[in-house]
Design a protein around this motif. Structure first.
Motif, short mmCIF file in Angstrom:
data_model
loop_
_atom_site.label_atom_id
_atom_site.label_comp_id
_atom_site.label_asym_id
_atom_site.label_seq_id
_atom_site.Cartn_x
_atom_site.Cartn_y
_atom_site.Cartn_z
N THR A 64 0.86 -1.15 -0.15
CA THR A 64 -0.13 -0.03 0.06
C THR A 64 0.89 1.16 -0.07
N ASP A 65 0.29 2.41 -0.38
CA ASP A 65 0.93 3.74 -0.40
C ASP A 65 0.60 4.24 0.88
N TYR A 66 1.43 4.94 1.33
CA TYR A 66 1.10 5.90 2.83
C TYR A 66 1.89 7.24 2.91
N HIS A 67 1.39 7.93 3.57
CA HIS A 67 1.67 9.57 3.42
C HIS A 67 2.60 9.85 4.59
N LEU A 68 3.30 11.11 4.38
CA LEU A 68 4.06 11.68 5.53
C LEU A 68 3.46 13.11 5.57
N SER A 69 3.60 13.79 6.64
CA SER A 69 3.42 15.33 6.69
C SER A 69 4.38 15.71 7.67
N LEU A 70 4.49 17.12 7.57
CA LEU A 70 5.08 18.07 8.88
C LEU A 70 4.01 18.13 9.93
N ALA A 71 4.72 18.04 11.12
CA ALA A 71 3.86 17.89 12.41
C ALA A 71 4.26 18.21 13.44
N ALA A 72 3.48 18.87 14.42
CA ALA A 72 3.97 19.48 15.61
C ALA A 72 2.94 19.44 16.88
N HIS A 73 3.32 19.39 18.05
CA HIS A 73 2.17 19.32 18.99
C HIS A 73 1.61 20.90 19.01
N ARG A 74 0.64 21.06 19.36
CA ARG A 74 -0.05 22.48 19.71
C ARG A 74 0.72 23.02 20.72
N ASP A 75 1.19 22.42 21.62
CA ASP A 75 1.99 23.22 22.89
C ASP A 75 3.28 23.87 22.21
N TYR A 76 3.96 23.11 21.33
CA TYR A 76 5.19 23.75 20.68
C TYR A 76 4.71 24.77 19.77
N LEU A 77 3.62 24.50 18.83
CA LEU A 77 3.31 25.82 18.27
C LEU A 77 2.55 27.06 18.75
N ALA A 78 2.22 26.92 20.09
CA ALA A 78 1.63 27.94 20.61
C ALA A 78 2.66 29.01 21.41
N THR A 79 4.09 28.29 21.24
CA THR A 79 5.29 29.07 21.97
C THR A 79 6.48 29.11 21.01
N HIS A 80 6.03 28.98 19.68
CA HIS A 80 6.98 29.47 18.60
C HIS A 80 6.29 30.08 17.46
N PRO A 81 7.32 30.74 16.54
CA PRO A 81 6.73 31.49 15.74
C PRO A 81 5.86 30.49 14.53
N PRO A 82 5.03 31.14 13.97
CA PRO A 82 4.09 30.49 13.15
C PRO A 82 4.79 30.15 11.67
N VAL A 83 4.36 29.13 11.17
CA VAL A 83 5.15 28.61 9.84
C VAL A 83 4.12 28.57 8.68
N ALA A 103 8.47 17.52 13.18
CA ALA A 103 8.94 16.37 12.22
C ALA A 103 8.14 16.17 11.03
N ILE A 104 8.85 14.93 10.38
CA ILE A 104 7.80 14.74 9.28
C ILE A 104 7.38 13.48 9.71
N VAL A 105 6.20 13.47 9.90
CA VAL A 105 5.37 12.18 10.73
C VAL A 105 4.67 11.48 9.62
N HIS A 106 4.43 10.02 9.84
CA HIS A 106 3.54 9.39 9.28
C HIS A 106 1.95 10.02 9.49
N ASP A 107 1.19 9.93 8.80
CA ASP A 107 -0.02 10.35 8.78
C ASP A 107 -0.91 9.30 9.73
#
Length: 300
Positions: A158-177, A233-237
């Motif tokens: 099967t195919d699978y996909h990966l995406s950039l991901a982060a926890h909301r706690d990290y995103l809340a305290t760092h500059p937006p992307v 990170a680049i995380v498996h969906d």
């Protein structure tokens, strides 16, 4: 020729040592050595030569190996046929898989297969490297790229996909992307560069990021770092539903597609038992990837 002697011959050929074969057969090395000597006497040929690396097959041993493997398959098929479990898979099978697949997909898939086949024993070996099927580290292996050499059969699962991901706690305290260029200002999580065992795992080459601040050779460790809010990170969906609070970043701008491949011994294509198991794995993995990826996308 005694099948039990052939069984011991196969164990030594795969373990490349008497002690290793003995552990798998649950008998002592001296007994294994005597049985090998008995088989060599019956065959009128030396099957192994002892080297600094262990027991290596001689030319005669290499010629015997495929015949012994076919005998093994025939015995397994006969056992299944006479077990009284018509229509069910029985016996033991060992599946090697990269740790992301082993941790997030195979538990659910193996449960479904085991529920449908009560006499089947499934062993999952999760290692962040390529498996050596010739040494029977596994009966079949799941890989992220098809091999280019060896007497093997290869089937796309099967195919699978990966995406950039982060926890909301990290995103809340760092500059937006808002673009890939802005990733360089963030702490990145990924593979240890010199431990990437397959080119398909070199994800960051496609982002422009050159530095991994937090690294691991394990997908599961990387994913848990993301879950802890340590960085991006680049995380498996398919792993995202297991990580509350983790969400995809730039889903429209960045998404990788990869595939899982099932690798088997060439001779195993004659085994109806393994063919049926391979098909169950293909269907199970495809459906589970689709289910989990749908959950991940709904949560973004």
């Amino acid at each position: 020729m005694d099948w039990d002697d052939l069984r011991i011959f196969l164990a030594v050929a795969r373990a490349e040592s008497l002690s290793g074969a003995g552990r798998g057969l649950k008998c002592d090395a001296a007994t294994v050595g005597r049985r090998v000597a008995r088989l060599e006497e019956a065959m009128g040929a030396q099957l192994f030569v002892k080297s600094p690396q262990g027991y290596a097959l001689t030319e005669a041993g290499a010629r015997l190996l495929p015949h012994a493997e076919r005998a093994e398959q025939a015995m397994a098929g006969a056992s299944e046929e006479l077990s009284g479990r018509a229509g069910h898979l029985t016996g033991s099978v060992r599946i090697g898989a990269p740790d992301g697949c082993a941790n997030y997909l195979l538990p659910q898939v193996c449960k479904a297969i085991a529920d449908a086949n009560p006499g089947l024993e499934i062993q999952v070996v999760a290692l962040p490297r390529v498996f050596n099927l010739s040494k029977r580290e596994a009966d079949m292996a799941i890989a992220v790229s098809p091999p280019s050499a060896g007497r093997l059969t290869v089937q796309k699962l099967t195919d699978y996909h990966l995406s950039l991901a982060a926890h909301r706690d990290y995103l809340a305290t760092h500059p937006p992307v808002t673009s890939l260029a802005e990733l360089r200002g963030h702490r990145m999580i990924g593979y240890i560069p010199d431990m990437i065992f397959d080119k398909e795992l070199d994800y960051f080459a496609e982002t422009g990021c050159e530095t991994v601040t937090l690294g691991s050779n394990s997908v599961s460790v990387q994913t848990q770092m993301v879950r802890a809010g340590a960085g991006m990170a680049i995380v498996h969906d398919f792993a995202i539903p297991f990580c509350p609070g983790v969400c995809r970043i730039l889903p429209e701008a960045f998404r990788l597609t990869r595939a899982f491949w099932l690798i088997r011994h060439a001779d195993d294509r004659r085994s109806e038992r393994l063919n049926r198991l391979a098909e169950a794995l293909r269907i199970g993995l495809r459906d589970e990837v689709n289910r989990l990826e749908t959950l991940a996308h709904e949560a973004t």
